[in-house]
Design a protein around this motif. Structure first.
Motif, mmCIF file in Angstrom:
data_model
loop_
_atom_site.group_PDB
_atom_site.id
_atom_site.type_symbol
_atom_site.label_atom_id
_atom_site.label_comp_id
_atom_site.label_asym_id
_atom_site.label_seq_id
_atom_site.Cartn_x
_atom_site.Cartn_y
_atom_site.Cartn_z
ATOM 1 N N THR A 179 0.835 -1.211 0.000
ATOM 2 C CA THR A 179 0.000 0.000 0.000
ATOM 3 C C THR A 179 0.861 1.249 0.000
ATOM 4 O OG1 THR A 179 -1.838 -1.101 1.149
ATOM 5 C CG2 THR A 179 -1.733 1.299 1.282
ATOM 6 N N ASP A 180 1.867 1.296 0.853
ATOM 7 C CA ASP A 180 2.742 2.471 0.919
ATOM 8 C C ASP A 180 3.514 2.646 -0.386
ATOM 9 O OD1 ASP A 180 1.844 2.872 3.448
ATOM 10 O OD2 ASP A 180 3.690 2.318 4.475
ATOM 11 N N ILE A 181 3.962 1.538 -0.966
ATOM 12 C CA ILE A 181 4.730 1.627 -2.210
ATOM 13 C C ILE A 181 3.851 2.125 -3.354
ATOM 14 C CG2 ILE A 181 5.941 0.270 -3.960
ATOM 15 C CD1 ILE A 181 6.910 -1.548 -1.658
ATOM 16 N N THR A 182 2.658 1.551 -3.487
ATOM 17 C CA THR A 182 1.778 1.954 -4.589
ATOM 18 C C THR A 182 1.241 3.365 -4.401
ATOM 19 O OG1 THR A 182 -0.061 0.825 -3.457
ATOM 20 C CG2 THR A 182 1.087 -0.396 -5.190
ATOM 21 N N GLN A 183 1.049 3.777 -3.146
ATOM 22 C CA GLN A 183 0.635 5.159 -2.895
ATOM 23 C C GLN A 183 1.735 6.126 -3.318
ATOM 24 O OE1 GLN A 183 -2.088 6.596 -2.187
ATOM 25 N NE2 GLN A 183 -1.512 8.628 -1.440
ATOM 26 N N ALA A 184 2.965 5.789 -2.988
ATOM 27 C CA ALA A 184 4.085 6.645 -3.385
ATOM 28 C C ALA A 184 4.243 6.686 -4.902
ATOM 29 C CB ALA A 184 5.379 6.157 -2.734
ATOM 30 N N ALA A 185 3.900 5.559 -5.551
ATOM 31 C CA ALA A 185 3.999 5.488 -7.015
ATOM 32 C C ALA A 185 2.761 6.038 -7.705
ATOM 33 C CB ALA A 185 4.232 4.039 -7.440
ATOM 34 N N LYS A 186 1.785 6.527 -6.923
ATOM 35 C CA LYS A 186 0.555 7.153 -7.433
ATOM 36 C C LYS A 186 -0.314 6.180 -8.233
ATOM 37 C CE LYS A 186 2.826 11.675 -7.668
ATOM 38 N NZ LYS A 186 2.388 12.026 -6.319
ATOM 39 N N VAL A 187 -0.314 4.918 -7.817
ATOM 40 C CA VAL A 187 -1.206 3.938 -8.456
ATOM 41 C C VAL A 187 -2.087 3.232 -7.424
ATOM 42 C CG1 VAL A 187 0.242 3.523 -10.469
ATOM 43 C CG2 VAL A 187 0.619 2.177 -8.377
ATOM 44 N N TYR A 188 -2.172 3.779 -6.225
ATOM 45 C CA TYR A 188 -3.052 3.187 -5.209
ATOM 46 C C TYR A 188 -4.462 3.763 -5.330
ATOM 47 C CZ TYR A 188 -5.039 1.866 -0.733
ATOM 48 O OH TYR A 188 -5.863 1.364 0.235
ATOM 49 N N CYS A 189 -4.624 5.038 -5.121
ATOM 50 C CA CYS A 189 -5.867 5.789 -5.289
ATOM 51 C C CYS A 189 -6.982 5.302 -4.361
ATOM 52 C CB CYS A 189 -6.357 5.760 -6.735
ATOM 53 S SG CYS A 189 -7.646 7.022 -7.031
ATOM 54 N N LEU A 190 -7.026 5.885 -3.195
ATOM 55 C CA LEU A 190 -8.001 5.532 -2.162
ATOM 56 C C LEU A 190 -9.440 5.660 -2.633
ATOM 57 C CD1 LEU A 190 -8.562 4.898 0.878
ATOM 58 C CD2 LEU A 190 -8.521 7.378 1.260
ATOM 59 N N GLU A 191 -9.745 6.672 -3.430
ATOM 60 C CA GLU A 191 -11.123 6.976 -3.810
ATOM 61 C C GLU A 191 -11.549 6.355 -5.132
ATOM 62 O OE1 GLU A 191 -13.919 8.855 -2.289
ATOM 63 O OE2 GLU A 191 -12.638 7.847 -0.849
ATOM 64 N N SER A 192 -10.833 5.325 -5.584
ATOM 65 C CA SER A 192 -11.209 4.667 -6.834
ATOM 66 C C SER A 192 -11.174 3.156 -6.665
ATOM 67 C CB SER A 192 -10.258 5.077 -7.965
ATOM 68 O OG SER A 192 -10.574 4.363 -9.148
ATOM 69 N N ASN A 193 -12.203 2.483 -7.192
ATOM 70 C CA ASN A 193 -12.251 1.022 -7.206
ATOM 71 C C ASN A 193 -12.058 0.480 -8.611
ATOM 72 O OD1 ASN A 193 -12.661 0.501 -4.430
ATOM 73 N ND2 ASN A 193 -14.814 1.060 -4.620
ATOM 74 N N LYS A 194 -11.461 1.281 -9.482
ATOM 75 C CA LYS A 194 -11.173 0.816 -10.828
ATOM 76 C C LYS A 194 -10.032 -0.183 -10.789
ATOM 77 C CE LYS A 194 -12.714 5.051 -13.142
ATOM 78 N NZ LYS A 194 -12.333 6.178 -14.031
ATOM 79 N N THR A 195 -10.077 -1.140 -11.699
ATOM 80 C CA THR A 195 -9.025 -2.163 -11.744
ATOM 81 C C THR A 195 -7.678 -1.579 -12.135
ATOM 82 O OG1 THR A 195 -9.632 -2.656 -14.047
ATOM 83 C CG2 THR A 195 -10.690 -3.967 -12.310
ATOM 84 N N HIS A 196 -7.696 -0.360 -12.624
ATOM 85 C CA HIS A 196 -6.457 0.319 -13.002
ATOM 86 C C HIS A 196 -5.578 0.605 -11.792
ATOM 87 C CE1 HIS A 196 -3.896 3.070 -15.309
ATOM 88 N NE2 HIS A 196 -4.028 3.953 -14.335
#
Length: 357
Positions: A179-196
């Protein structure tokens, strides 16, 4: 993090609806001259302090009557979940830009607590088994078959439950890091449930892992319900699981409210207030009554030793069967608190669960 882009197929141009940084204070004050963020910090901070104080008193009471270290260090560790949730929620309000990075680790804390609760159940059961053995009464703690190899089946059944419970700390530890890694990489996105984005996939893994662990604990309790009834296990489990259930249900409710535009930023509420501030405020507030429930469910009264219980009898002899257990310290003893914080029993349980023997 092309893996998550791959799941999204041709949606590689999708962007996260959340801003990269949050605006802290709204243009207009919420109460008097306080912004909602400032008001939230004060109110949530007071709730956090009160919840932590209640749990601290529970800890002190157990440390002052530390007559059964094996059980009480687990109880003291389980009750830490309230301060952890309260403090992390409060910090998320104070530093909304760090919310994703820090709140993800509440799941890991929860997994350690659930594993410790499972160990507490095994500790309770071992006491019952010992009492029954001393009374020469056979006990079958796992009554699920009557084969000749029942004892072996019991051990295998116990180990399977242990595997299902202790996979959760491992999974939640990995999820926290990812979670921390993907958040830092800007691909986590808390407010989206898209498979992207990673948020959907990590949430699914987390819910499955948690569900498996919780069901394993329930099955363990159900198989030994009669033996564990005297310890009021359901009350203890309810006090713990209410935290998980409430936060999960509230997360769904807030998502619905935001998706239907019931909760939107205003002149008094910023985006971070709506997305993070209000949900964290609710968590801080509900931790106060939950801490009271914890204080009741995990109270130290069963461990308090009365001096009259160990006075010599009328004949002048002392009943050796009820001699007080050894005390391992007091509220001022560092050993008591170090035993509570020590992860040795959890690490041993994980090693045992996943060992080949």
């Amino acid at each position: 993090m092309g893996l998550f882009h791959l799941f999204g197929g041709s949606s590689g141009n999708d962007t996260c609806p959340m801003p990269s940084t949050f605006k802290i204070d709204a243009p207009e004050p919420f109460v008097s001259n306080l912004s909602f963020h400032r008001f939230n910090m004060i109110f949530s901070g007071a709730c956090t302090a009160l919840a932590c104080l209640i749990i601290f008193m529970v800890q002190v009471t157990h440390a002052s009557h530390y007559s059964n270290p094996n059980q009480q260090r687990k109880i003291m560790r389980i009750s830490l979940l309230i301060p952890i949730y309260s403090i992390v929620s409060f910090l998320s309000i104070c530093f909304p830009n760090a919310y994703v990075y820090i709140f993800a680790w509440t799941d890991f804390a929860q997994s350690i607590t659930l594993g410790t609760f499972f160990l507490l159940l095994t500790e309770y059961l071992s006491v019952v088994v010992e009492r029954q053995d001393n009374a020469s009464k056979p006990l079958q703690p796992f009554q699920y078959n009557e084969d000749e190899d029942e004892r072996l089946d019991e051990l295998q059944w116990h180990k399977k439950r242990s595997v299902l419970v202790f996979q959760y700390p491992i999974v939640s530890l990995l999820l926290g890091a990812v979670t921390d890694i993907t958040q830092a990489a800007k691909v986590y996105c808390l407010e989206s449930n898209k498979t992207h984005f990673a948020h959907l996939w990590l949430s699914i893994i987390d819910y499955v892992s948690l569900g498996v662990a919780v069901m394993a604990v329930f099955r363990y309790y159900a198989a030994n319900k009669s033996e564990l009834r005297q310890y009021r296990v359901m009350l203890k489990l309810a006090a713990f699981k209410l935290i998980v259930i409430l936060t999960f249900v509230e997360k769904i409710i807030f998502q619905i409210l935001r998706s239907t535009n019931v909760m939107t930023p205003t002149s008094k509420l910023t985006y971070s207030d709506v997305i993070i501030g209000i949900p964290m405020l609710v968590i801080c507030l509900q931790m106060v009554p939950l801490s009271c429930l914890f204080a009741y469910a995990y109270r130290a009264s069963p461990y308090k030793i009365r001096q009259s219980d160990y006075m010599p009898t009328d004949s002048g002899s002392q009943n050796s069967a009820i001699l007080p257990p050894r005390y391992y310290g007091s509220v001022f003893s560092p050993k008591v608190w170090l035993m509570m914080l020590s992860p040795k029993d959890v690490l041993r349980a994980i090693r045992y669960s996943f060992s080949s023997s």
